[in-house]
Structures are given as structure tokens and as C-alpha cells.
Design an enzyme around this catalytic site. Structure first.
Site, PDB file in Angstrom:
ATOM      1  N   TYR A   1       0.360  -1.389   0.033  1.00 16.81           N
ATOM      2  CA  TYR A   1      -0.347  -0.056  -0.380  1.00 16.81           C
ATOM      3  C   TYR A   1       0.908   1.381  -0.081  1.00 16.81           C
ATOM      4  O   TYR A   1       0.992   1.839   0.965  1.00 16.81           O
ATOM      5  CB  TYR A   1      -0.955  -0.116   0.880  1.00 16.81           C
ATOM      6  CG  TYR A   1      -1.657  -1.150   0.908  1.00 16.81           C
ATOM      7  CD1 TYR A   1      -1.750  -2.219   0.121  1.00 16.81           C
ATOM      8  CD2 TYR A   1      -2.743  -1.418   2.373  1.00 16.81           C
ATOM      9  CE1 TYR A   1      -2.979  -3.353  -0.176  1.00 16.81           C
ATOM     10  CE2 TYR A   1      -3.599  -2.437   2.354  1.00 16.81           C
ATOM     11  CZ  TYR A   1      -3.902  -3.098   1.293  1.00 16.81           C
ATOM     12  OH  TYR A   1      -4.928  -3.927   1.329  1.00 16.81           O
TER      13      TYR A   1
ATOM     14  N   HIS B   1      -0.357 -11.955   0.996  1.00 15.89           N
ATOM     15  CA  HIS B   1      -1.583 -11.406   0.317  1.00 15.89           C
ATOM     16  C   HIS B   1      -1.951 -12.342  -0.835  1.00 15.89           C
ATOM     17  O   HIS B   1      -3.649 -11.810  -0.603  1.00 15.89           O
ATOM     18  CB  HIS B   1      -1.504 -10.096   0.013  1.00 15.89           C
ATOM     19  CG  HIS B   1      -1.389  -8.903   0.021  1.00 15.89           C
ATOM     20  ND1 HIS B   1      -1.573  -7.500  -0.107  1.00 15.89           N
ATOM     21  CD2 HIS B   1      -2.947  -8.438  -0.438  1.00 15.89           C
ATOM     22  CE1 HIS B   1      -2.468  -6.468  -0.346  1.00 15.89           C
ATOM     23  NE2 HIS B   1      -3.427  -7.119  -0.455  1.00 15.89           N
TER      24      HIS B   1
ATOM     25  N   SER C   1     -13.762  -3.086   0.982  1.00 13.54           N
ATOM     26  CA  SER C   1     -14.411  -2.368  -0.202  1.00 13.54           C
ATOM     27  C   SER C   1     -15.800  -2.731  -0.275  1.00 13.54           C
ATOM     28  O   SER C   1     -16.324  -3.030  -0.833  1.00 13.54           O
ATOM     29  CB  SER C   1     -14.370  -2.804  -1.453  1.00 13.54           C
ATOM     30  OG  SER C   1     -12.647  -2.010  -2.094  1.00 13.54           O
ATOM     31  N   PRO C   2     -16.440  -2.776   1.489  1.00 15.71           N
ATOM     32  CA  PRO C   2     -17.398  -2.594   1.595  1.00 15.71           C
ATOM     33  C   PRO C   2     -18.704  -1.903   1.370  1.00 15.71           C
ATOM     34  O   PRO C   2     -19.372  -2.167   1.462  1.00 15.71           O
ATOM     35  CB  PRO C   2     -17.295  -2.762   2.990  1.00 15.71           C
ATOM     36  CG  PRO C   2     -15.845  -1.341   3.791  1.00 15.71           C
ATOM     37  CD  PRO C   2     -15.085  -1.616   3.088  1.00 15.71           C
TER      38      PRO C   2
ATOM     39  N   GLY D   1     -18.508  -0.157  -2.346  1.00 16.87           N
ATOM     40  CA  GLY D   1     -18.218  -0.948  -3.484  1.00 16.87           C
ATOM     41  C   GLY D   1     -17.238   0.179  -4.200  1.00 16.87           C
ATOM     42  O   GLY D   1     -17.928   0.977  -4.783  1.00 16.87           O
ATOM     43  N   ARG D   2     -16.210   0.894  -2.413  1.00 11.73           N
ATOM     44  CA  ARG D   2     -15.577   1.953  -3.906  1.00 11.73           C
ATOM     45  C   ARG D   2     -15.888   3.122  -4.286  1.00 11.73           C
ATOM     46  O   ARG D   2     -16.110   3.603  -5.486  1.00 11.73           O
ATOM     47  CB  ARG D   2     -14.700   1.357  -5.052  1.00 11.73           C
ATOM     48  CG  ARG D   2     -14.336  -0.673  -4.659  1.00 11.73           C
ATOM     49  CD  ARG D   2     -13.202  -0.718  -5.987  1.00 11.73           C
ATOM     50  NE  ARG D   2     -12.316  -2.485  -5.844  1.00 11.73           N
ATOM     51  CZ  ARG D   2     -11.660  -2.265  -5.199  1.00 11.73           C
ATOM     52  NH1 ARG D   2     -11.111  -1.767  -4.488  1.00 11.73           N
ATOM     53  NH2 ARG D   2     -11.396  -3.373  -5.392  1.00 11.73           N
TER      54      ARG D   2
END
Length: 332
Positions: A56, A126, A205-206, A208-209
């Protein structure tokens, strides 16, 4: 904040955590001061689980957490920290994966240095490296528990069959995968396998971005976010259709007295006591919206109303492009 557990014998964490990919420049430029403001807000809101990774921002996310912990010595005891490794590049610069014991340990050592800690609470592979069996990967990760460099291990973007095989070698505390009202493939076996085996399902991504928020990304902003500019759901004509379809969800959230992001996270919490969403954001206000989902107790009638406006399979476009799909295991 309600609590959930990372694995059968793992630590309790707040039901909603924080995904620190946003401390990198993945979704737009950020800086250390903004990241530290988010960590201050996490402490204020009772968010205890921080999820990061070596890739990241190529260490930027871990560094931001590390400098915060250095400036706030007591904060380490307030957080349950997870990081990840295995994504790398081959000699030609192509994306590659390495689940070898040597690579995992070297990358974790570097992560520990950036974070400024002696041990993390959770360390994931990952991505699955196809050169290694699930059993071998679990064994290699388990060595790091024995060495005291991580308290528990996890797997990311894997199939239920991989989880079952890995669990025979070493306890897996958590599985991480994309999961939301717009990405529901984990319902086809992975959510169930985690529940059966006592494994936490960490949902990234809960919202949805941004599609499942009150302020979804606009077509004008897409060009500034390279990952989304190449993502089928955010390319036209899919983007315009998805924005139109999620309007009903935003109206429903407002009618229920909730933010769209809060309702999206509440829906995930209702999927099982082992599900832990980790929304990421650069905005303190948006973090508060996401965390508010922990205060929503959804009834069966509420869930049916949500299903009516966003039925399974509603999203237009795949969740990844062909290039972005390199690594995650497809199992259905």
C-alpha cells in the site's frame, strides 16, 4: 462499538475496522497529517482493527501508522494491527507472488520496521502463490507465529478449498476478500466456510469503492484514480448505470435515517457474526458514516427492503479487469 473476534482464539476487535490502503495514494493523494487525523478518529470512535499491507503505497501506509504509534506510545495497545505480503514483481516487472518462507519473513521484518513494532497481531499471505500448496503456505506463515513476529495468520482472496486445506496445517484467524452489496460472490461458499471453521471474514471495499455511499465518485473524478479508470464497473457505460441503480439505495438509507455507507456496512454485519468490514477513507466524516453502521440493527424486513433495491447481481461490469484479476482465486 460492538465486538467481534479474529478467529476462534483471536483478539476481540470492533465490528468495523479500518482499511489503511487509503493511507497510500490509491484513491487520491494523501499525506501523513491526514492519515494521523484518521487514526485519531479511529480511537475516538472505538475502531480498533487496522488493516494495511507492504504494497500500500510501497510502504507509505505502514509508515503512516508507524509514525503515529511513535508519536502516541499508548496507542499500540488500543489497536489490533494486520499487515500483508507476497505481492511482488518478476524480473520483467510483471506482477508476481511469493509465498516462500524466506520472502514472507523478509517482508514481515521490513513491515515491522516501518510500523515500529516487534510483532503484528495478524499477518496475511496477500495472494496465493500457485507454486506452493495451501498446506505449504500455511506452514510458512506458521513459522512466523513460532518466531513471535505475528500472533496469528490469515489468507487473502482465496477459495474455500484453499482455506480448508490450510486449516489442517495451522489455524487461520482470518480470510480477507472483497465483499459488499455490489460484490457478493463470497456468499457462494467462502462466507459459509469461514463460519463453519471459526475464521473471521474481513470484508474490504464494503461500500463498493464509493458506489454504496451518499457521495459516489463522479465520472469527472475517475481519470484521477487510475485503478478505477481501468475497472469495468467504473467505465462507461457501466458507471452511469451503476450510479443510477444505487440511487434507490441512497433514498432507502435516507428513509431509514441512515447514511448509505452506514447501511452498507450494517448489511455486512448482518451476514454473520464473523464478518468484519474494513472501510477505507481519507475523510474523517466519511469514516464516521461507515462506523455508524455498527449502531444499526437491521430487521428481516429491512434486509428485504435492501434486497429489493439492490438484488444480487445488480452491478454492471466485473469487479476487476483482466489485469486486476491476476492473483485472486476464482472458485465459482
Amino acid at each position: 462499538m460492538i465486538k467481534r473476534r479474529l478467529g476462534i482464539n483471536g483478539p476481540e476487535v470492533a465490528a468495523i475496522g479500518y482499511g489503511a490502503m487509503s493511507f497510500s495514494d490509491m484513491y487520491g493523494p494523501t499525506n501523513e497529517a491526514e492519515s494521523h487525523a484518521i487514526l485519531d478518529a479511529c480511537r475516538d470512535l472505538g475502531v480498533t482493527h487496522l488493516d494495511t499491507a507492504n504494497v500500500y503505497g510501497m510502504g507509505k501506509s505502514e509508515n503512516a501508522i508507524g509514525t503515529y504509534l511513535k508519536a502516541h506510545p499508548g496507542a499500540r495497545d488500543e489497536f489490533v494491527i494486520a499487515t500483508k505480503a507476497t505481492i511482488t514483481s518478476d524480473a520483467e516487472g510483471n506482477r508476481a507472488f511469493d509465498n516462500s518462507a524466506e520472502h514472507l519473513e523478509a517482508e514481515l521484518d521490513a513491515s515491522l520496521q516501518r510500523l515500529g513494532v516487534d510483532c503484528v497481531d495478524l499477518f496475511y499471505a496477500h495472494r496465493r502463490d500457485p507454486r506452493f500448496t495451501p498446506e505449504e503456505t500455511a506452514a510458512n506463515l506458521g513459522l512466523l507465529v513460532e518466531k513471535g513476529k505475528t500472533r496469528a495468520i490469515g489468507l487473502s482472496e482465496i477459495a474455500p478449498s484453499t482455506l480448508r486445506r490450510a486449516m489442517k496445517v495451522h489455524p487461520i484467524a482470518a480470510v480477507q476478500s472483497e465483499y459488499s452489496l455490489s460484490t457478493r460472490f463470497p456468499d457462494l461458499g467462502l462466507v459459509q466456510a469461514c463460519a463453519e471453521l471459526g475464521v473471521a471474514f474481513v470484508a474490504f471495499s464494503p461500500v463498493g469503492r464509493s458506489l454504496l455511499t451518499d457521495s459516489p465518485i463522479t465520472p469527472e473524478r475517475i481519470a484521477d484514480v487510475p485503478f478505477l479508470a481501468r475497472n469495468p464497473r467504473f467505465m462507461e457505460p457501466n458507471l452511469s448505470v451503476n450510479l443510477r441503480l444505487t440511487e434507490g439505495f441512497r433514498r432507502l438509507a435516507a428513509a431509514m435515517g441512515a447514511s448509505a455507507a452506514g447501511l452498507a456496512n450494517a448489511w455486512l454485519l448482518a451476514r454473520g457474526d464473523h464478518v468484519i468490514p474494513i472501510p477505507g477513507t481519507r475523510s474523517v466524516d466519511h469514516l464516521r458514516e461507515c462506523v455508524s453502521g455498527a449502531e444499526l440493527a437491521l430487521s428481516q424486513a429491512d434486509l428485504e427492503r435492501i434486497e429489493a433495491v439492490l438484488p444480487v447481481g445488480w452491478a454492471h461490469g466485473d469487479r476487476y479487469s483482466d489485469v486486476q484479476w491476476i492473483g485472486p482465486e476464482r472458485y465459482c
